[in-house]
Design a protein around this motif. Structure first.
Motif, PDB file in Angstrom:
ATOM      1  N   THR A   1     -63.105  59.597  16.260  1.00  0.00           N
ATOM      2  CA  THR A   1     -64.340  59.259  15.352  1.00  0.00           C
ATOM      3  C   THR A   1     -66.064  58.855  15.567  1.00  0.00           C
ATOM      4  OG1 THR A   1     -64.336  57.144  14.424  1.00  0.00           O
ATOM      5  CG2 THR A   1     -63.052  57.967  13.055  1.00  0.00           C
ATOM      6  N   LYS A   2     -66.288  58.683  16.772  1.00  0.00           N
ATOM      7  CA  LYS A   2     -67.370  58.572  17.896  1.00  0.00           C
ATOM      8  C   LYS A   2     -67.315  59.606  17.808  1.00  0.00           C
ATOM      9  CE  LYS A   2     -67.195  53.822  18.327  1.00  0.00           C
ATOM     10  NZ  LYS A   2     -67.568  53.343  17.622  1.00  0.00           N
ATOM     11  N   THR A   3     -67.474  61.006  17.904  1.00  0.00           N
ATOM     12  CA  THR A   3     -67.817  62.267  18.247  1.00  0.00           C
ATOM     13  C   THR A   3     -68.205  62.496  16.379  1.00  0.00           C
ATOM     14  OG1 THR A   3     -65.665  62.971  19.717  1.00  0.00           O
ATOM     15  CG2 THR A   3     -67.076  64.855  18.817  1.00  0.00           C
ATOM     16  N   THR A   4     -67.040  62.244  15.842  1.00  0.00           N
ATOM     17  CA  THR A   4     -68.129  62.300  14.856  1.00  0.00           C
ATOM     18  C   THR A   4     -69.188  61.848  13.820  1.00  0.00           C
ATOM     19  OG1 THR A   4     -65.526  62.963  13.745  1.00  0.00           O
ATOM     20  CG2 THR A   4     -66.676  63.068  11.869  1.00  0.00           C
TER      21      THR A   4
ATOM     22  N   ARG B   1     -71.912  76.731  14.521  1.00  0.00           N
ATOM     23  CA  ARG B   1     -72.043  75.386  14.417  1.00  0.00           C
ATOM     24  C   ARG B   1     -72.746  74.340  13.052  1.00  0.00           C
ATOM     25  NH1 ARG B   1     -75.446  75.415  20.012  1.00  0.00           N
ATOM     26  NH2 ARG B   1     -76.483  77.009  18.575  1.00  0.00           N
ATOM     27  N   MET B   2     -73.687  75.283  12.839  1.00  0.00           N
ATOM     28  CA  MET B   2     -74.521  74.656  11.761  1.00  0.00           C
ATOM     29  C   MET B   2     -73.514  74.195  10.551  1.00  0.00           C
ATOM     30  SD  MET B   2     -76.785  73.762  12.472  1.00  0.00           S
ATOM     31  CE  MET B   2     -77.915  73.135  11.084  1.00  0.00           C
ATOM     32  N   CYS B   3     -72.489  75.158  10.361  1.00  0.00           N
ATOM     33  CA  CYS B   3     -71.603  75.351   9.348  1.00  0.00           C
ATOM     34  C   CYS B   3     -70.769  73.975   9.654  1.00  0.00           C
ATOM     35  CB  CYS B   3     -70.442  76.369   9.594  1.00  0.00           C
ATOM     36  SG  CYS B   3     -71.262  78.679   9.426  1.00  0.00           S
ATOM     37  N   ARG B   4     -70.378  73.794  11.086  1.00  0.00           N
ATOM     38  CA  ARG B   4     -69.112  72.280  11.651  1.00  0.00           C
ATOM     39  C   ARG B   4     -70.631  71.111  10.640  1.00  0.00           C
ATOM     40  NH1 ARG B   4     -65.633  71.817  14.516  1.00  0.00           N
ATOM     41  NH2 ARG B   4     -66.067  70.492  14.995  1.00  0.00           N
ATOM     42  N   ARG B   5     -71.938  71.533  11.185  1.00  0.00           N
ATOM     43  CA  ARG B   5     -72.253  70.250  10.877  1.00  0.00           C
ATOM     44  C   ARG B   5     -72.300  69.400   8.941  1.00  0.00           C
ATOM     45  NH1 ARG B   5     -75.794  72.054  15.045  1.00  0.00           N
ATOM     46  NH2 ARG B   5     -75.008  70.782  16.503  1.00  0.00           N
ATOM     47  N   THR B   6     -72.598  71.156   8.680  1.00  0.00           N
ATOM     48  CA  THR B   6     -72.813  71.608   7.028  1.00  0.00           C
ATOM     49  C   THR B   6     -71.262  70.868   6.564  1.00  0.00           C
ATOM     50  OG1 THR B   6     -74.682  72.428   7.240  1.00  0.00           O
ATOM     51  CG2 THR B   6     -73.168  72.628   5.097  1.00  0.00           C
ATOM     52  N   PHE B   7     -70.085  70.984   7.224  1.00  0.00           N
ATOM     53  CA  PHE B   7     -68.670  70.583   6.705  1.00  0.00           C
ATOM     54  C   PHE B   7     -68.944  69.204   6.621  1.00  0.00           C
ATOM     55  CE2 PHE B   7     -64.696  69.717   8.002  1.00  0.00           C
ATOM     56  CZ  PHE B   7     -63.747  70.569   7.279  1.00  0.00           C
ATOM     57  N   GLY B   8     -68.784  68.589   7.447  1.00  0.00           N
ATOM     58  CA  GLY B   8     -68.379  67.514   8.421  1.00  0.00           C
ATOM     59  C   GLY B   8     -69.855  66.324   7.112  1.00  0.00           C
ATOM     60  N   GLN B   9     -71.203  66.711   7.086  1.00  0.00           N
ATOM     61  CA  GLN B   9     -72.066  65.954   5.984  1.00  0.00           C
ATOM     62  C   GLN B   9     -71.369  66.168   4.398  1.00  0.00           C
ATOM     63  OE1 GLN B   9     -74.419  64.141   7.353  1.00  0.00           O
ATOM     64  NE2 GLN B   9     -73.497  63.719   5.718  1.00  0.00           N
ATOM     65  N   ARG B  10     -70.987  67.337   4.126  1.00  0.00           N
ATOM     66  CA  ARG B  10     -71.108  67.802   2.835  1.00  0.00           C
ATOM     67  C   ARG B  10     -69.264  66.448   2.301  1.00  0.00           C
ATOM     68  NH1 ARG B  10     -72.897  71.848  -0.178  1.00  0.00           N
ATOM     69  NH2 ARG B  10     -74.770  72.750   0.660  1.00  0.00           N
ATOM     70  N   TYR B  11     -68.445  66.505   3.450  1.00  0.00           N
ATOM     71  CA  TYR B  11     -67.449  65.592   3.079  1.00  0.00           C
ATOM     72  C   TYR B  11     -67.435  63.834   2.792  1.00  0.00           C
ATOM     73  CZ  TYR B  11     -63.414  68.373   2.681  1.00  0.00           C
ATOM     74  OH  TYR B  11     -62.627  69.724   1.649  1.00  0.00           O
ATOM     75  N   LEU B  12     -68.688  63.827   3.809  1.00  0.00           N
ATOM     76  CA  LEU B  12     -68.819  62.417   3.715  1.00  0.00           C
ATOM     77  C   LEU B  12     -70.168  62.263   2.873  1.00  0.00           C
ATOM     78  CD1 LEU B  12     -70.226  61.899   7.607  1.00  0.00           C
ATOM     79  CD2 LEU B  12     -67.451  61.047   6.481  1.00  0.00           C
ATOM     80  N   ASP B  13     -70.426  62.983   2.421  1.00  0.00           N
ATOM     81  CA  ASP B  13     -71.488  62.481   1.289  1.00  0.00           C
ATOM     82  C   ASP B  13     -70.287  62.706   0.233  1.00  0.00           C
ATOM     83  OD1 ASP B  13     -73.654  62.732   2.820  1.00  0.00           O
ATOM     84  OD2 ASP B  13     -74.298  64.755   1.854  1.00  0.00           O
ATOM     85  N   SER B  14     -69.586  63.458   0.406  1.00  0.00           N
ATOM     86  CA  SER B  14     -68.143  62.873  -0.739  1.00  0.00           C
ATOM     87  C   SER B  14     -68.047  61.947  -0.639  1.00  0.00           C
ATOM     88  CB  SER B  14     -67.718  64.251  -1.334  1.00  0.00           C
ATOM     89  OG  SER B  14     -68.877  65.395  -1.046  1.00  0.00           O
ATOM     90  N   ASP B  15     -67.827  60.831  -0.073  1.00  0.00           N
ATOM     91  CA  ASP B  15     -67.022  59.771   0.229  1.00  0.00           C
ATOM     92  C   ASP B  15     -65.778  60.286   0.624  1.00  0.00           C
ATOM     93  OD1 ASP B  15     -69.201  58.652  -0.377  1.00  0.00           O
ATOM     94  OD2 ASP B  15     -68.879  57.967  -2.587  1.00  0.00           O
ATOM     95  N   VAL B  16     -65.675  61.292   1.192  1.00  0.00           N
ATOM     96  CA  VAL B  16     -64.488  61.185   2.593  1.00  0.00           C
ATOM     97  C   VAL B  16     -64.281  60.141   3.363  1.00  0.00           C
ATOM     98  CG1 VAL B  16     -62.733  62.650   3.942  1.00  0.00           C
ATOM     99  CG2 VAL B  16     -64.215  63.964   1.587  1.00  0.00           C
TER     100      VAL B  16
END
Length: 70
Positions: free
Chosen positions: A41-44, A12-27
């Motif tokens: 997107t509300k879940t995300t 589950r921590m990998c999922r959080r990291t996955f999502g955060q890294r993409y958002l931090d990269s302006d995806v």
């Protein structure tokens, strides 16, 4: 792998990291939501990914500068 390294992984921590890294990269949030398999997107936004303060400040500054600082 956990046994070889004697380290426990929380996927589950990998999922959080996955999502955060993409958002931090302006995806955009819609793309991240689809990649994570969320129906909304509300879940995300609510459970996995938060915009970091420095990114929010950068976005606000860039918006202000692109409008001529007015």
């Amino acid at each position: 792998m956990e046994d070889d390294l004697d380290v426990k992984f929380d996927l589950r921590m990998c999922r959080r990291t996955f999502g955060q890294r993409y958002l931090d990269s302006d995806v955009d949030i819609e793309s991240v939501s689809v990649l994570m398999g969320h129906a909304s997107t509300k879940t995300t936004e609510g459970f996995y990914s938060r915009k970091r303060l420095n990114k929010a400040i950068d976005n606000a500054r860039n918006s202000w500068l692109s409008s001529g600082g007015q």
